[in-house]
Design an enzyme around this catalytic site. Structure first.
Site, PDB file in Angstrom:
ATOM      1  N   MET A 168      42.211  44.657  48.780  1.00  0.00           N
ATOM      2  CA  MET A 168      41.480  45.398  47.762  1.00  0.00           C
ATOM      3  C   MET A 168      42.151  45.315  46.395  1.00  0.00           C
ATOM      4  SD  MET A 168      39.673  49.007  48.186  1.00  0.00           S
ATOM      5  CE  MET A 168      41.116  49.879  48.756  1.00  0.00           C
ATOM      6  N   PRO A 169      43.359  44.851  46.325  1.00  0.00           N
ATOM      7  CA  PRO A 169      43.881  44.768  44.961  1.00  0.00           C
ATOM      8  C   PRO A 169      43.090  43.760  44.128  1.00  0.00           C
ATOM      9  CG  PRO A 169      45.644  44.518  46.583  1.00  0.00           C
ATOM     10  CD  PRO A 169      44.357  44.409  47.322  1.00  0.00           C
ATOM     11  N   PHE A 170      42.949  44.089  42.861  1.00  0.00           N
ATOM     12  CA  PHE A 170      42.454  43.128  41.878  1.00  0.00           C
ATOM     13  C   PHE A 170      43.609  42.888  40.902  1.00  0.00           C
ATOM     14  CE2 PHE A 170      40.179  42.497  37.717  1.00  0.00           C
ATOM     15  CZ  PHE A 170      39.910  41.153  37.944  1.00  0.00           C
TER      16      PHE A 170
END
Lengths: 138, 138, 138
Positions: free
Chosen positions: A1-3
């Site tokens: 989920m990291p951007f």
């Protein structure tokens, strides 16, 4: 989920080095933030010299034009210990892989919640996962 | 009040398509987040191939080089239902308007408060609005 | 500790003006957010016309192509009064230094915590400071 959004000075790194940086960031996320290997979303921005500013010695870290500004938007809830381990491993992996100077690894994290993400198709996918699974997915 | 930052692969979309994307994002914000039509603040970033990374199938969404990373900084307080409706409408509008693939609509929201915004002239305009009006303005 | 990301329309400002903008932002951070003078971390992004969108009159502020989107990621905890003073001084300093129109100074702040920052070397430096010192460092 990291951007992940990375800013660098144009021509400081080759395309091959950008690829190595991308992989090193992903690897560190996987180890310390429990991010799945295919949860891979990153952009890099090249900046002209007049668009790229930094302190050469703030907090006694000697930075150079090889600086990478690594801004990561991610799910809240990682512990302080996880974050410290992540910074350490990230600097190690980047310095070994590109190579680059460990002093030039600048990181800032920005918290969000599950409901703040859509990975495509107009769906908030994290809200459809069992909570435990979603936590593990990072 | 939203500030929208979109990253895309250079030459994936024409200027006309960027304009359509911009309008589609604004329309979805207006419908589900109660954003006034003239509360319009957006930038787009083109990335070279070596600067633009994504998973081709994370969470079983088949993404392509047409991916749009849409990061929206906005006032906190939208409900989960509003966010889900927003993602759905945004993907619909973008896919119809450009056209583009719904799988390629990636969204992440970042929360802020009224006091975190100045819309010009050195003033925190949202603090000068009656609370109800400010809420409606989004 | 602030990390500053500024978006502007390409060719709206010269390199010399970007430098003046950078210094004006730093000066306002120093005065109202207690940021040390050498806590200096900023990037600027130039956008093509089709990538740079804004409302020409939202909230009765008359904006132009000279608009600067100034997004600042910083430690939480600044008071509303500090933020208001910061916006005011920032618009004054920018308008005097470049020069530019005060209407074109758009600011949005994003909060983070001490543990969210590494200034290089793989260390979360803010966690190693005595709390009072860290607060002062901003």
């Amino acid at each position: 989920m990291p951007f992940v959004r990375v800013s660098y000075l144009e021509q400081a790194y080759s395309d091959q080095q950008l690829k190595a940086a991308s992989e090193a960031i992903m690897a560190a996320l996987t180890v310390h933030f429990n991010v799945p290997e295919d949860d891979y979303f990153q952009v890099f921005h090249a900046h002209r010299k007049s668009e790229f500013n930094y302190s050469r010695n703030y907090l006694n870290v000697e930075r150079s034009d090889g600086l990478l500004y690594i801004q990561i938007t991610l799910k809240s809830g990682r512990s302080t210990e996880q974050k410290k381990s992540f910074y350490r491993l990230l600097a190690e992996k980047l310095s070994a892989a590109l190579p680059m100077r460990r002093e030039d690894v600048f990181v800032v994290l920005v918290d969000t919640e599950f409901e703040d993400w859509s990975f495509g198709n107009g769906i908030a996918q994290m809200l459809n996962q069992p909570e435990a699974q979603a936590e593990a997915l990072g």
